[in-house]
Write an enzyme that holds these catalytic residues in place. Structure first.
Site, PDB file in Angstrom:
ATOM      1  CE  LYS A  51     -45.189  31.716  14.091  1.00 45.74           C
ATOM      2  NZ  LYS A  51     -43.900  31.039  14.300  1.00 45.74           N
ATOM      3  CB  SER A 305     -45.698  39.483  13.742  1.00 42.00           C
ATOM      4  OG  SER A 305     -45.986  39.585  15.121  1.00 42.00           O
TER       5      SER A 305
END
Length: 505
Positions: A51, A305
């Protein structure tokens, strides 16, 4: 459209704060699956997730006036930490609005990176509404976690790195999907340069918004989403992400929470790192793909992720990882209530280890046992065990896929309710993890309906799992439904559940 995003990705400003994450081969998965499995390690970013890329690329391109007024976001997870670090690096004031149910470790992580944290509401929608109020009142810029072209471009640098790092042909890339920012960015870059590479999205069965959109041919809003894989718990994919995904994502594979837990274990075995549930989605989908296609000797890449997992959630993950892998079977078995019957039962299992055994004396003739048994991962191993027990005339119920058997009954096996407990109805709830939630429940229901059974488990998330037995006299069912609606908690009627009737009814 792809050319536009290609230019944005090539010029994205991410490496002021992000690293070029390594692409590692996973030796154990490679050997097991008969394909060359590669892991893109976004869990090694400074905020332990991808992110930071999109957040920084968006914030760095704001005007001086926008930077002066500060940025705001509503988030309880990785976007909050990414934005906090991005703003700190650029000397910009950042405010993160988080639900009051956010685990303390995430609140501390955001504060540690210099952002102001505002706790508001019990759910994301409450936090989001308050963040928009700050935008309107103070002129702050809202930084969207996924549905912004600059954010998408920032995430797309992962695709750029993969093509640079992997010189051999790539057969498929498996990408976790929540709102779609990551898969949209990677797909835009990869399909522009290597259209033959298969782009596979992976979603939790509890929040499969992209799969639903592809089936419908348009964005849809899921009526509800599960919270286990909280990093991808999104009810609708973004507008900008959808414009890319609808044409450039080849397929979406959905996986269950149990399969996600097994994938967390797989990634740990190969990397000694613990992914969060959303971070291991890609591995779970990759495994399912290989099983379905029967492919071999292919280069398959899974993007890990993130690794922002609460420590206390690991207990739950470890409990069901073997079930998710198909290596453990949960059974209810009736055996004779006589000396030597347990030994005979164990002998029948052969070399299969027993992982769990719960029992309480019922009557003089038979005993109902709850037992976990390890089986091989090969196809048919589970059914072979059931067939063997049935052939020996044991009454067997397979509870491996039974929700309340796995999460509650295994901790409660202790006998049936006495005959005096009549009109009992069983309900499964998700309680928000905040002070007063239980008291609210008791005030709403406790004085009108007698609670005859209660079991609660917290799994390190914003919600706890609760199993409740209520005595509901005939003719009061409508009144109960009214109370449950007023309560506002998610619930399921489990009164007909087989595990309940076998062990507790």
């Amino acid at each position: 459209m792809l050319n536009q995003y290609l230019k944005k990705i090539l010029s994205a400003r991410v490496y002021d704060v992000a690293i070029e994450s390594p692409l590692h081969q996973a030796p154990f998965l490679t050997e097991r699956l008969g394909n060359r499995i590669w892991l893109k390690r976004e869990d090694e970013q400074p905020v332990y997730s991808f992110k930071i890329r999109g957040a920084y690329n968006k914030v760095v391109q704001l005007t001086d006036e926008e930077k002066a007024k500060g940025v705001v976001a509503a988030s309880a997870g990785n976007h909050a930490q990414g934005l906090a670090l991005a703003a700190k690096e650029l000397g910009i004031k950042a405010t993160i609005v988080m639900p009051r149910t956010t685990p303390e470790i995430k609140v501390k992580s955001v504060k540690a990176r210099g952002a102001k944290v505002v706790l508001h509401g019990d759910a994301f929608d409450d936090a989001y509404a308050y963040s928009q109020k700050l935008v309107a009142e103070k002129g702050m810029t809202y930084i969207h976690p996924y549905d912004d072209p600059e954010t998408i471009a920032g995430q797309g640098t992962i695709g750029m790195e993969i093509l640079r790092q992997m010189r051999d042909p790539i057969d498929a890339i498996f990408i976790p999907v929540g709102g779609g920012g990551l898969i949209a960015g990677v797909a835009a870059y990869v399909k522009a340069l290597r259209p033959e590479v298969r782009i596979v999205g992976v979603e939790s069965t509890e929040s499969a918004s992209l799969a639903a959109a592809l089936d419908a041919g348009e964005r849809v809003i899921l009526p509800q989403v599960g919270i286990f894989a909280d990093g991808v718990a999104v009810a609708q994919v973004g507008e900008n992400t959808w414009e890319i995904c609808k044409d450039h994502v080849d397929e979406v594979i959905t996986v269950t929470p149990d399969e996600i837990c097994a994938a967390v274990k797989d990634t740990f075995d190969d990397t000694r790192a613990v992914c969060e549930p959303a971070g291991a989605l890609s591995v779970a989908g990759l495994k399912k793909y290989v099983e379905r296609e029967g492919c071999d000797n292919q280069n398959l890449i899974a993007i890990l992720s993130g690794a922002n997992v609460n420590f206390d959630r690991l207990r739950y993950i470890s409990e069901v990882a073997e079930i998710g892998e198909g290596r453990e079977v949960i059974l209810a078995v009736t055996i004779p209530e006589q000396p030597g019957s347990f030994q005979k039962f164990c002998s029948l299992l052969g070399k299969r280890p027993i992982t769990e055994f719960n029992y309480r004396y019922g009557d003089d003739s038979r005993a109902q046992i709850y037992v976990g048994v390890k089986v091989g991962a090969e196809p048919g191993a589970r059914q072979a065990l059931l067939d063997e027990l049935t052939a020996q005339e044991y009454a067997v119920a397979d509870l491996t896929d039974n929700e309340i058997a796995k999460y509650h009954i295994r901790h409660m096996v202790g006998g049936h309710a006495p005959a005096s407990v009549d009109d009992e109805h069983l309900y499964r709830f998700e309680f928000p993890e905040r002070p007063g939630a239980l008291l609210n429940f008791l005030r709403t229901l406790g004085k009108r309906f007698n609670i005859s059974l209660f079991h609660y488990r917290n799994h390190g998330a914003a919600y706890g799992r609760v199993l409740v037995g209520l005595q509901v006299p005939e003719g009061t069912e409508a009144e109960l439904r009214k109370y449950l609606k007023a309560l506002g908690y998610r619930y399921w009627d489990e009164s007909d559940n087989a595990a309940y009737h076998l062990f507790l009814k």
